[in-house]
Design a protein around this motif. Structure first.
Motif, PDB file in Angstrom:
ATOM      1  N   LEU A   7     -12.450  92.053  27.079  1.00 26.59           N
ATOM      2  CA  LEU A   7     -11.936  92.356  28.418  1.00 26.59           C
ATOM      3  C   LEU A   7     -10.417  92.205  28.469  1.00 26.59           C
ATOM      4  CD1 LEU A   7     -14.657  90.671  30.680  1.00 26.59           C
ATOM      5  CD2 LEU A   7     -14.449  93.085  30.064  1.00 26.59           C
ATOM      6  N   GLY A   8      -9.762  92.621  27.392  1.00 22.86           N
ATOM      7  CA  GLY A   8      -8.303  92.596  27.335  1.00 22.86           C
ATOM      8  C   GLY A   8      -7.715  91.286  26.866  1.00 22.86           C
ATOM      9  N   ARG A   9      -8.523  90.263  26.648  1.00 24.21           N
ATOM     10  CA  ARG A   9      -8.026  88.964  26.200  1.00 24.21           C
ATOM     11  C   ARG A   9      -8.396  88.733  24.734  1.00 24.21           C
ATOM     12  NH1 ARG A   9      -6.779  85.093  30.184  1.00 24.21           N
ATOM     13  NH2 ARG A   9      -7.074  85.839  32.324  1.00 24.21           N
ATOM     14  N   ILE A  10      -7.500  88.089  24.001  1.00 20.11           N
ATOM     15  CA  ILE A  10      -7.804  87.738  22.612  1.00 20.11           C
ATOM     16  C   ILE A  10      -8.834  86.625  22.616  1.00 20.11           C
ATOM     17  CG2 ILE A  10      -6.845  86.809  20.472  1.00 20.11           C
ATOM     18  CD1 ILE A  10      -4.220  88.139  21.160  1.00 20.11           C
ATOM     19  N   THR A  11      -9.905  86.814  21.874  1.00 21.57           N
ATOM     20  CA  THR A  11     -11.041  85.884  21.967  1.00 21.57           C
ATOM     21  C   THR A  11     -10.787  84.565  21.266  1.00 21.57           C
ATOM     22  OG1 THR A  11     -12.015  86.905  19.990  1.00 21.57           O
ATOM     23  CG2 THR A  11     -12.681  87.789  22.122  1.00 21.57           C
ATOM     24  N   ALA A  12      -9.964  84.533  20.231  1.00 24.56           N
ATOM     25  CA  ALA A  12      -9.765  83.292  19.481  1.00 24.56           C
ATOM     26  C   ALA A  12      -8.343  83.256  18.959  1.00 24.56           C
ATOM     27  CB  ALA A  12     -10.763  83.195  18.323  1.00 24.56           C
ATOM     28  N   ARG A  13      -7.896  82.046  18.621  1.00 20.85           N
ATOM     29  CA  ARG A  13      -6.554  81.894  18.069  1.00 20.85           C
ATOM     30  C   ARG A  13      -6.463  82.481  16.664  1.00 20.85           C
ATOM     31  NH1 ARG A  13      -5.309  75.537  19.491  1.00 20.85           N
ATOM     32  NH2 ARG A  13      -5.904  75.588  21.700  1.00 20.85           N
ATOM     33  N   LYS A  14      -7.585  82.560  15.956  1.00 22.35           N
ATOM     34  CA  LYS A  14      -7.596  83.019  14.573  1.00 22.35           C
ATOM     35  C   LYS A  14      -8.316  84.351  14.488  1.00 22.35           C
ATOM     36  CE  LYS A  14      -8.748  81.447   9.892  1.00 22.35           C
ATOM     37  NZ  LYS A  14      -9.380  80.369   9.098  1.00 22.35           N
ATOM     38  N   ALA A  15      -7.769  85.251  13.701  1.00 21.95           N
ATOM     39  CA  ALA A  15      -8.378  86.571  13.539  1.00 21.95           C
ATOM     40  C   ALA A  15      -9.657  86.466  12.715  1.00 21.95           C
ATOM     41  CB  ALA A  15      -7.392  87.525  12.878  1.00 21.95           C
ATOM     42  N   LYS A  16     -10.550  87.431  12.905  1.00 25.32           N
ATOM     43  CA  LYS A  16     -11.824  87.454  12.187  1.00 25.32           C
ATOM     44  C   LYS A  16     -11.662  88.137  10.831  1.00 25.32           C
ATOM     45  CE  LYS A  16     -14.285  85.719  15.580  1.00 25.32           C
ATOM     46  NZ  LYS A  16     -14.984  84.404  15.466  1.00 25.32           N
ATOM     47  N   GLY A  17     -12.502  87.708   9.890  1.00 27.66           N
ATOM     48  CA  GLY A  17     -12.526  88.339   8.581  1.00 27.66           C
ATOM     49  C   GLY A  17     -12.091  87.368   7.496  1.00 27.66           C
ATOM     50  N   PRO A  18     -12.279  87.797   6.247  1.00 28.76           N
ATOM     51  CA  PRO A  18     -12.882  89.073   5.825  1.00 28.76           C
ATOM     52  C   PRO A  18     -14.406  89.027   5.854  1.00 28.76           C
ATOM     53  CG  PRO A  18     -12.217  87.818   3.921  1.00 28.76           C
ATOM     54  CD  PRO A  18     -11.795  87.009   5.104  1.00 28.76           C
ATOM     55  N   GLY A  19     -15.037  90.191   5.799  1.00 31.40           N
ATOM     56  CA  GLY A  19     -16.489  90.263   5.783  1.00 31.40           C
ATOM     57  C   GLY A  19     -17.035  90.881   7.063  1.00 31.40           C
ATOM     58  N   ILE A  20     -18.232  90.405   7.443  1.00 25.45           N
ATOM     59  CA  ILE A  20     -18.955  90.951   8.594  1.00 25.45           C
ATOM     60  C   ILE A  20     -18.676  90.101   9.827  1.00 25.45           C
ATOM     61  CG2 ILE A  20     -21.226  91.518   9.528  1.00 25.45           C
ATOM     62  CD1 ILE A  20     -22.207  91.934   6.703  1.00 25.45           C
ATOM     63  N   PHE A  21     -18.515  90.761  10.957  1.00 19.13           N
ATOM     64  CA  PHE A  21     -18.442  90.070  12.246  1.00 19.13           C
ATOM     65  C   PHE A  21     -19.063  90.979  13.299  1.00 19.13           C
ATOM     66  CE2 PHE A  21     -14.630  92.574  11.895  1.00 19.13           C
ATOM     67  CZ  PHE A  21     -14.420  93.078  13.159  1.00 19.13           C
ATOM     68  N   PHE A  22     -19.339  90.384  14.453  1.00 21.75           N
ATOM     69  CA  PHE A  22     -20.037  91.104  15.515  1.00 21.75           C
ATOM     70  C   PHE A  22     -19.148  91.214  16.740  1.00 21.75           C
ATOM     71  CE2 PHE A  22     -23.271  89.172  12.881  1.00 21.75           C
ATOM     72  CZ  PHE A  22     -24.206  90.171  12.725  1.00 21.75           C
ATOM     73  N   ILE A  23     -19.286  92.335  17.438  1.00 25.91           N
ATOM     74  CA  ILE A  23     -18.618  92.538  18.716  1.00 25.91           C
ATOM     75  C   ILE A  23     -19.649  92.972  19.745  1.00 25.91           C
ATOM     76  CG2 ILE A  23     -16.427  93.157  17.634  1.00 25.91           C
ATOM     77  CD1 ILE A  23     -17.033  96.083  18.337  1.00 25.91           C
ATOM     78  N   ILE A  24     -19.312  92.761  21.012  1.00 26.98           N
ATOM     79  CA  ILE A  24     -20.199  93.191  22.096  1.00 26.98           C
ATOM     80  C   ILE A  24     -19.736  94.556  22.561  1.00 26.98           C
ATOM     81  CG2 ILE A  24     -21.066  92.654  24.401  1.00 26.98           C
ATOM     82  CD1 ILE A  24     -20.498  89.736  23.833  1.00 26.98           C
ATOM     83  N   PRO A  25     -20.601  95.545  22.512  1.00 23.79           N
ATOM     84  CA  PRO A  25     -20.176  96.887  22.941  1.00 23.79           C
ATOM     85  C   PRO A  25     -19.700  96.889  24.398  1.00 23.79           C
ATOM     86  CG  PRO A  25     -22.276  96.978  21.779  1.00 23.79           C
ATOM     87  CD  PRO A  25     -21.989  95.535  22.020  1.00 23.79           C
ATOM     88  N   CYS A  26     -18.801  97.802  24.691  1.00 27.84           N
ATOM     89  CA  CYS A  26     -18.252  98.040  26.034  1.00 27.84           C
ATOM     90  C   CYS A  26     -17.227  97.006  26.464  1.00 27.84           C
ATOM     91  CB  CYS A  26     -19.362  98.117  27.099  1.00 27.84           C
ATOM     92  SG  CYS A  26     -20.594  99.407  26.771  1.00 27.84           S
ATOM     93  N   THR A  27     -17.355  95.742  26.064  1.00 30.71           N
ATOM     94  CA  THR A  27     -16.417  94.710  26.508  1.00 30.71           C
ATOM     95  C   THR A  27     -15.437  94.289  25.403  1.00 30.71           C
ATOM     96  OG1 THR A  27     -17.957  92.933  25.915  1.00 30.71           O
ATOM     97  CG2 THR A  27     -18.063  93.801  28.185  1.00 30.71           C
ATOM     98  N   ASP A  28     -15.804  94.508  24.145  1.00 30.44           N
ATOM     99  CA  ASP A  28     -14.966  94.060  23.035  1.00 30.44           C
ATOM    100  C   ASP A  28     -14.311  95.245  22.334  1.00 30.44           C
ATOM    101  OD1 ASP A  28     -15.897  91.633  23.700  1.00 30.44           O
ATOM    102  OD2 ASP A  28     -16.942  91.217  21.812  1.00 30.44           O
ATOM    103  N   SER A  29     -13.115  95.020  21.889  1.00 27.25           N
ATOM    104  CA  SER A  29     -12.398  95.962  21.024  1.00 27.25           C
ATOM    105  C   SER A  29     -11.612  95.141  20.011  1.00 27.25           C
ATOM    106  CB  SER A  29     -11.459  96.867  21.832  1.00 27.25           C
ATOM    107  OG  SER A  29     -10.475  96.088  22.498  1.00 27.25           O
ATOM    108  N   PHE A  30     -11.233  95.769  18.912  1.00 33.50           N
ATOM    109  CA  PHE A  30     -10.521  95.009  17.874  1.00 33.50           C
ATOM    110  C   PHE A  30      -9.483  95.904  17.208  1.00 33.50           C
ATOM    111  CE2 PHE A  30     -13.803  97.165  15.567  1.00 33.50           C
ATOM    112  CZ  PHE A  30     -13.280  97.423  14.307  1.00 33.50           C
ATOM    113  N   ILE A  31      -8.512  95.240  16.590  1.00 29.45           N
ATOM    114  CA  ILE A  31      -7.443  95.908  15.851  1.00 29.45           C
ATOM    115  C   ILE A  31      -7.397  95.311  14.450  1.00 29.45           C
ATOM    116  CG2 ILE A  31      -4.960  96.341  15.707  1.00 29.45           C
ATOM    117  CD1 ILE A  31      -4.814  96.154  18.719  1.00 29.45           C
TER     118      ILE A  31
END
Length: 276
Positions: free
Chosen positions: A62-86
């Motif tokens: 919803l436009g906010r960064i979810t955590a102080r640390k970026a995800k990865g490497p490997g597999i991670f999950f997002i919630i459709p419609c509310t999450d986006s990633f770069i």
């Protein structure tokens, strides 16, 4: 000062994360998660994301960064419609600084180019604190090159490239710290001088070499004259030495294959003229 501003911008970003999504935000997340579970066979392909070993993913919910640390490497999950990633590439990037027309401290116009090596050190800051970290670093490298070389004389630019490169690296690293960029290395590739200045420097160098050659030749003549003086003193003390030297000279001339005719002259006659 710039490092303090960069640290402050990161603290503001973290404090926003602590504020949470709010009541409406959590309702949207729950609804999106419910529909994702409801259509699980389809949403599973949308929710699962993979990033490579040299990549990190900065997730926005919803436009906010979810955590102080970026995800990865490997597999991670997002919630459709509310999450986006770069995706952010952590590998070292190199780029050439285009030739810059620079006026040195002693008012000489030169053209200088270089190369910069940098990498993303903080993926969250590189996404949140600057629009395009790569492009911004390239522009900053050009201005830093002009600013640093503008405070040096031409002789310092030609002789102290390593010191100038280190100074540029420290300046760039400090300026890009708030962007999450780590400048690893800066190198000066080529320094182009005007044609007139090149001819003047070449003439000066040639004149200096000729002056050194004349000094060396003068020293050699002086040493040779001193050696001849010492030899003459030795010969004057022993008359037989002069006769032996005369015979040695005759032997040297006779050994050569030429049409020279030698008439030996008795040493007694020479000594008679020498006494006079």
């Amino acid at each position: 000062m710039e490092m303090e501003q960069g640290a402050q911008s990161k603290q503001n970003l973290i404090s926003e994360n602590k504020g949470g999504l709010g009541c409406c935000g959590w309702i949207l997340v729950i609804i999106s998660a419910f529909f994702s579970i409801l259509i699980f066979p389809i949403s599973i392909f949308i929710s699962i994301k993979i990033v490579k070993e040299y990549e990190r993913a900065v997730i926005f919910r919803l436009g906010r960064i979810t955590a102080r640390k970026a995800k990865g490497p490997g597999i991670f999950f997002i919630i459709p419609c509310t999450d986006s990633f770069i995706k952010v590439d952590l590998r070292t990037i190199s780029f050439d600084i285009p030739p810059q027309e620079i006026l040195t401290k002693d008012s000489v116009t030169i053209s200088v180019d270089g190369v910069v090596y940098f990498r993303v050190n903080d993926p969250v800051a590189s996404v949140a604190n600057v629009t395009n970290a790569d492009y911004s670093t390239r522009l900053l490298a050009q201005t830093t090159l002009r600013n640093v070389l503008g405070t040096n004389n031409l002789s310092e630019v030609l002789s102290d490239r390593e010191g100038i490169s280190q100074s540029m690296q420290m300046t760039l690293d400090e300026a890009t710290d708030s962007w999450g960029i780590k400048v690893e290395r800066v190198e000066i590739k080529d320094v182009k001088l005007p044609q007139q200045l090149q001819r003047a420097m070449a003439a000066e160098a040639e004149a200096a070499r000729e002056a050194r050659a004349k000094v060396i030749a003068a020293e050699g003549e002086m040493n040779a004259s001193r050696a001849l003086k010492e030899a003459s003193l030795v010969i004057s003390e022993s008359p037989s030495a002069l006769q032996l030297r005369y015979l040695q000279t005759l032997n040297t001339i006779a050994a050569e294959k030429n049409s020279t005719i030698i008439f030996p002259l008795p040493m007694d006659v020479i000594s008679h003229f020498m006494k006079k």
